[in-house]
Design an enzyme around this catalytic site. Structure first.
Site, PDB file in Angstrom:
ATOM      1  N   THR A  90       0.862  -1.188   0.000  1.00  0.00           N
ATOM      2  CA  THR A  90       0.000   0.000   0.000  1.00  0.00           C
ATOM      3  C   THR A  90       0.896   1.235   0.000  1.00  0.00           C
ATOM      4  OG1 THR A  90      -0.001   0.017   2.399  1.00  0.00           O
ATOM      5  CG2 THR A  90      -1.800  -1.161   1.336  1.00  0.00           C
ATOM      6  N   GLU A 119      -5.494  -3.593  -1.746  1.00  0.00           N
ATOM      7  CA  GLU A 119      -5.994  -4.808  -1.086  1.00  0.00           C
ATOM      8  C   GLU A 119      -7.058  -5.528  -1.904  1.00  0.00           C
ATOM      9  OE1 GLU A 119      -5.443  -1.888   0.184  1.00  0.00           O
ATOM     10  OE2 GLU A 119      -4.971  -1.933   2.315  1.00  0.00           O
ATOM     11  N   LYS A 166     -16.050  15.849  10.071  1.00  0.00           N
ATOM     12  CA  LYS A 166     -17.111  15.593  11.046  1.00  0.00           C
ATOM     13  C   LYS A 166     -17.497  16.891  11.704  1.00  0.00           C
ATOM     14  CE  LYS A 166     -15.126  11.093  11.368  1.00  0.00           C
ATOM     15  NZ  LYS A 166     -13.731  11.108  10.989  1.00  0.00           N
ATOM     16  N   TRP A 202     -21.568  14.306   8.759  1.00  0.00           N
ATOM     17  CA  TRP A 202     -20.422  14.123   7.889  1.00  0.00           C
ATOM     18  C   TRP A 202     -20.526  15.016   6.653  1.00  0.00           C
ATOM     19  CZ3 TRP A 202     -19.933   8.043   7.679  1.00  0.00           C
ATOM     20  CH2 TRP A 202     -19.450   7.591   8.917  1.00  0.00           C
TER      21      TRP A 202
HETATM   22  P1  AMP Z   1      -4.659   2.421  -3.245  1.00  0.00           P
HETATM   23  O1  AMP Z   1      -4.537   1.238  -2.367  1.00  0.00           O
HETATM   24  O2  AMP Z   1      -3.431   3.292  -3.250  1.00  0.00           O
HETATM   25  O3  AMP Z   1      -5.073   2.049  -4.612  1.00  0.00           O
HETATM   26  O4  AMP Z   1      -5.808   3.349  -2.634  1.00  0.00           O
HETATM   27  C1  AMP Z   1      -7.132   2.882  -2.488  1.00  0.00           C
HETATM   28  C2  AMP Z   1      -8.028   3.985  -2.061  1.00  0.00           C
HETATM   29  O5  AMP Z   1      -8.146   4.977  -3.081  1.00  0.00           O
HETATM   30  C3  AMP Z   1      -9.453   3.553  -1.806  1.00  0.00           C
HETATM   31  O6  AMP Z   1      -9.615   2.944  -0.550  1.00  0.00           O
HETATM   32  C4  AMP Z   1     -10.222   4.872  -1.925  1.00  0.00           C
HETATM   33  O7  AMP Z   1     -10.131   5.652  -0.754  1.00  0.00           O
HETATM   34  C5  AMP Z   1      -9.445   5.573  -3.031  1.00  0.00           C
HETATM   35  N1  AMP Z   1     -10.157   5.368  -4.295  1.00  0.00           N
HETATM   36  C6  AMP Z   1      -9.942   4.406  -5.203  1.00  0.00           C
HETATM   37  N2  AMP Z   1     -10.796   4.526  -6.242  1.00  0.00           N
HETATM   38  C7  AMP Z   1     -11.579   5.590  -5.983  1.00  0.00           C
HETATM   39  C8  AMP Z   1     -12.667   6.232  -6.663  1.00  0.00           C
HETATM   40  N3  AMP Z   1     -13.096   5.814  -7.840  1.00  0.00           N
HETATM   41  N4  AMP Z   1     -13.247   7.301  -6.087  1.00  0.00           N
HETATM   42  C9  AMP Z   1     -12.800   7.760  -4.900  1.00  0.00           C
HETATM   43  N5  AMP Z   1     -11.783   7.216  -4.210  1.00  0.00           N
HETATM   44  C10 AMP Z   1     -11.175   6.135  -4.728  1.00  0.00           C
END
Ligand code: AMP
Length: 539
Positions: free
Chosen positions: A183, A328, A434, A439
């Site tokens: 991550t 993940e 918040k 929210w």
């Molecule tokens: P990563 O593991 O770096 O790919 O980050 C994943 C996170 O990116 C997710 O848990 C979301 O918070 C954010 N994310 C991914 N796709 C979207 C989307 N289409 N719209 C808004 N947030 C997103």
């Protein structure tokens, strides 16, 4: 009674073999720097087999790890298949992470061989003293294409030439590990998602098909997301699986370069984070350039601004497939689908949502106490996912509770779900504002702000407030001068009055994280350090 179907494991080597035998002549563009390559899926498979044989000769097989620190080139693609094909695991280290975090991920995994390219050589030299287990570096470039270095370096082409192209792919357990991605570590050190062959193949099958990327042999995919981010969002597997041409841009991601690739190579589909597409749009507007055969962009990683999707659709006939996923979840889990004949307004309404789960993924939302909340499109809750390709835990961090007691992945996102299973992401749990127990979605406010023509990019974070606990602060990169009052008036047409930001700060540029997303941690530091000019907040 058991059925009588043949029991063949789902393996990445079978994806490659399918590509080579069925779409053998389909082109792959993208050698090292200006290297001209004459390359297709037959060549990919032959070279991957040769490399696999060489790796096997070095003792690589199940339970062994190999690392890469590299951009998207045909050699990196070969490495994906060769390493996983012998049963070893490829850790695709992310060159965009801070150096201390890259070193952490490599040391944490612990392996001897790291594949690099000329664009990561300097970084590898910088990291080398901190890498406790790496003993050999393999340079993925044509011989002689790199400067002298103190690293114990082996030539990729020499290593490959030592292998035998008659190597046969071993039959592996489809549940064995194949790829490891970490991550981006916005909170604490990165955690590893260890993918299986089975999960990776099913993810590519499902996200590449039908109401998702809808790939076919007429497509040419521009592989913008780094292979180190969620396996390049499945692109390394999509090509051979669906017979689509692949265009690999290497390190460069500037819009002039991407635009030239799109036009020159007949790219039909381009995946990326919204920032990439905003830059590309600006480039096209400034230069008057068209987008050739491009007919869809796949936007993921962050919420794409409505104005951006509107402009692509209206001015270029390019639809946005909007996907949600995370490291993940291997890559996508939900995708928006807007049928071609929908009127633009309805198409945009569909594209704005994070879409519906692809086959093989299920979503639900729960309250703070863990009870499942209704799919009524109104109630927000913590998003949880279950899927063939979602993480069951973190690599060598089994103490971290990745899932709920009944096995659903905790995503850290807040979302609403419609009765028809359409996902509306509200925010990251830690980014949601918040205010007085209610929210406010920072993402929705950002989207509303970027809808104003004078706003190039916007970010919203929480400011501490004595009465409401938190209130929104809007941080704007302006494309041209605009007053705070004008922005507030614009926002009022799109969001409830109580959502209006308490302050607006103007900056020259916003910080982005290693995968191109807004770095809100850094913005919070700017706020705490008094680096944002918010003195003139409206009352
Ligand atoms: P990563 O593991 O770096 O790919 O980050 C994943 C996170 O990116 C997710 O848990 C979301 O918070 C954010 N994310 C991914 N796709 C979207 C989307 N289409 N719209 C808004 N947030 C997103």
């Amino acid at each position: 009674m058991q059925g009588l179907n043949q029991d063949l494991p789902l393996l990445l080597s079978s994806v490659l073999q399918h590509g080579a035998t069925t779409y053998g002549a389909v082109e792959v563009i993208g050698g090292h720097a200006n290297e001209a390559i004459d390359y297709d899926y037959v060549r990919l498979e032959v070279r991957a087999r040769q490399l696999a044989s060489a790796l096997f000769g070095l003792g690589y097989g199940p339970d062994r790890f190999i690392g890469s620190l590299a951009w998207n080139t045909h050699r990196h693609l070969e490495l994906f298949y060769a390493v996983t094909g012998v049963g070893a695991v490829l850790h695709t280290a992310n060159p965009r992470l801070p150096p201390a975090q890259i070193a952490y991920t490599i040391n944490f995994t612990g392996y001897e061989t790291l594949f690099i390219d000329t664009d990561t050589l300097a970084l590898a030299e910088q990291l080398a003293p901190q890498l406790h287990t790496v003993q050999r570096y393999v340079m993925m470039a044509p011989p002689g294409a790199w400067p002298p270095t103190s690293l114990p370096l082996l030539s990729y082409e020499d290593l490959l030439a030592s292998g035998n192209a008659g190597f046969t792919w071993p039959v592996l357990d489809e549940r064995s590990a194949c790829l490891l991605c970490f991550t981006s570590g916005t909170t604490g050190m990165p955690k590893g998602a260890l993918y299986t062959h089975r999960g990776t193949v099913l993810n590519a099958l499902s996200t590449g098909g039908g109401n998702a990327w809808a790939l076919n042999a007429d497509d040419a995919i521009l592989a913008i997301p780094g292979f180190f981010h969620c396996n390049g969002w499945g692109v390394p597997f999509f090509g051979p699986m669906y017979g689509a041409k692949l265009v690999l841009p290497g390190r460069r991601a500037d819009s002039a370069f991407l635009h030239a690739l799109i036009v020159e190579h007949g790219v039909t589909v381009a995946p990326g984070v919204p920032t990439i597409f905003l830059d590309l749009l600006r480039h096209c507007r400034e230069t008057g350039g068209g987008l050739g055969r491009l007919n869809r962009i796949f936007s993921g990683g962050a919420a794409p601004p409505l104005a951006m999707m509107e402009a692509y659709l209206r001015d270029y006939g390019v639809r946005t497939i909007h996907g949600w996923g995370m490291t993940e979840t291997t890559s996508g889990a939900t995708m928006s689908f807007a049928p071609r004949d929908l009127p633009p307004d309805e198409a945009l309404r569909a594209m704005r949502t994070q879409g519906r789960p692809v086959f093989g993924a299920a979503i639900r939302i729960s309250g703070d106490d863990g009870t499942e909340l209704p799919r009524d499109g109104i109630t927000p809750g913590h998003l949880e996912v279950r899927s063939h390709w979602a993480a069951a835990g973190y690599f060598q961090r089994l103490e971290v509770e990745a899932t709920t007691a009944d096995g659903w992945l905790r995503t850290g996102d807040v979302a609403k779900i419609d009765p028809d299973n359409t996902l509306h992401l509200v925010d990251r749990s830690k980014d949601v504002i918040k205010s007085g127990g209610e929210w406010i979605s920072s993402q929705a406010l950002e989207d509303a702000a970027t809808n104003h023509p004078a706003v190039r990019e916007a970010a919203v974070i929480a400011m501490p407030h004595p009465r409401w606990q938190e209130r929104p602060l809007l941080i704007v990169v302006a494309a041209r001068p605009v007053t705070q009052a004008a922005l507030q008036a614009h926002l009022l047409t799109l969001v409830p009055k109580w959502w209006l930001p308490d302050a607006i700060a103007f900056v020259d540029a916003l910080p982005h994280g290693p995968t191109g997303k807004l770095d809100k941690q850094e913005l919070r530091r700017w706020l705490a350090d008094g680096r944002l000019d918010i003195a003139s907040a409206p009352s």
